[in-house]
Every structure is written in C-alpha cells, then in structure tokens.
Write a protein that holds these residues in place. Sequence first.
Motif, PDB file in Angstrom:
ATOM      1  N   SER A  64       0.785  -1.193  -0.113  1.00  0.00           N
ATOM      2  CA  SER A  64       0.025   0.100   0.078  1.00  0.00           C
ATOM      3  C   SER A  64       1.128   1.388   0.137  1.00  0.00           C
ATOM      4  O   SER A  64       1.911   1.420   0.670  1.00  0.00           O
ATOM      5  CB  SER A  64      -0.839  -0.645   1.042  1.00  0.00           C
ATOM      6  N   LYS A  82      -1.466  -3.687  -3.553  1.00  0.00           N
ATOM      7  CA  LYS A  82      -0.907  -4.675  -4.622  1.00  0.00           C
ATOM      8  C   LYS A  82      -0.821  -5.613  -3.265  1.00  0.00           C
ATOM      9  O   LYS A  82      -0.845  -5.686  -2.834  1.00  0.00           O
ATOM     10  CB  LYS A  82       0.313  -4.513  -5.507  1.00  0.00           C
ATOM     11  N   GLU A 120      -2.082  -3.027  -9.842  1.00  0.00           N
ATOM     12  CA  GLU A 120      -2.348  -2.339  -9.036  1.00  0.00           C
ATOM     13  C   GLU A 120      -3.803  -3.578  -9.047  1.00  0.00           C
ATOM     14  O   GLU A 120      -4.710  -3.893  -9.401  1.00  0.00           O
ATOM     15  CB  GLU A 120      -3.872  -0.896  -8.822  1.00  0.00           C
TER      16      GLU A 120
END
Length: 132
Positions: A64, A82, A120
């Motif tokens: 993050s 991710k 992401e």
Amino acid sequence: MARITKEQVTSINSKCSNGWVLDTFYFAGFGEKTLIKRVKIDKQHFFEFKLRYNSDNQIELHISKYFQETEDKLAGTSGLGKNIILEEIPLKRKSVNNLIAFTEKMTEQKLLELEKKTEETESNIIKRSKLT
C-alpha cells in the motif's frame, strides 16, 4: 481477543531480517500474525509492505502507498493496494516462522522492484462493471 506478550513480540521481531516486524496493531484487531515494513519515499509518502497469508493459505506480499501530512498523526491511502503471491503452494498451517523466512529475501531494494512491477489490485465490483 487475541493476546501476545511483549516477550513474544520481541522474540518474533528479533528473528526477522531487513527491518521487518510483527504488525501488533493488526494482530490486536484480527488475531493473525503478519509482518510489516515501511519504506519512506519522501517527506509525505511511504510504502507499507505486509507479509501475510491469503484465504488459500498462500504467503503473499501486500503493498500500500500512504500519504501523510507532516503535522498529521494518521496517514491515508486509496485503492486496494497490490498483492503478490510469493508461495504458490498452500501451506497446512499459518506459521509466523514461514513469514519470517521470507524477510531475509525481502530487502528494501527488492520490495521497491516488486512494487514497480506489480499492478494495482482491482475489486470484484470493478471487474464486474468492465464486463457489462
């Protein structure tokens, strides 16, 4: 509520490499042992890396990116971050020792390389809306 002693936290942290530590805040809330490392990007941004187990008992790295005003005590993030599966084979037990073993390989340089290469994570809501 899960409990852990200060001695147990110190023991786990002493076994970790490269600045990784037990995420005591997450443990207090969810009762799961995860490891955490923060890497500062600049004065207002940092990455938070978490070694944890996913729902399939695979070891994954969650990334993050946070923003924090210099005067604020709380940092904020957006999106889902991710996720990278580091151990494809599901493990029978969620042992913190398996996570600790990964801290040797997860240097700051390696973490930043993984962050750049990984896309992401999308929510299921976003995935479904793209289908229609």
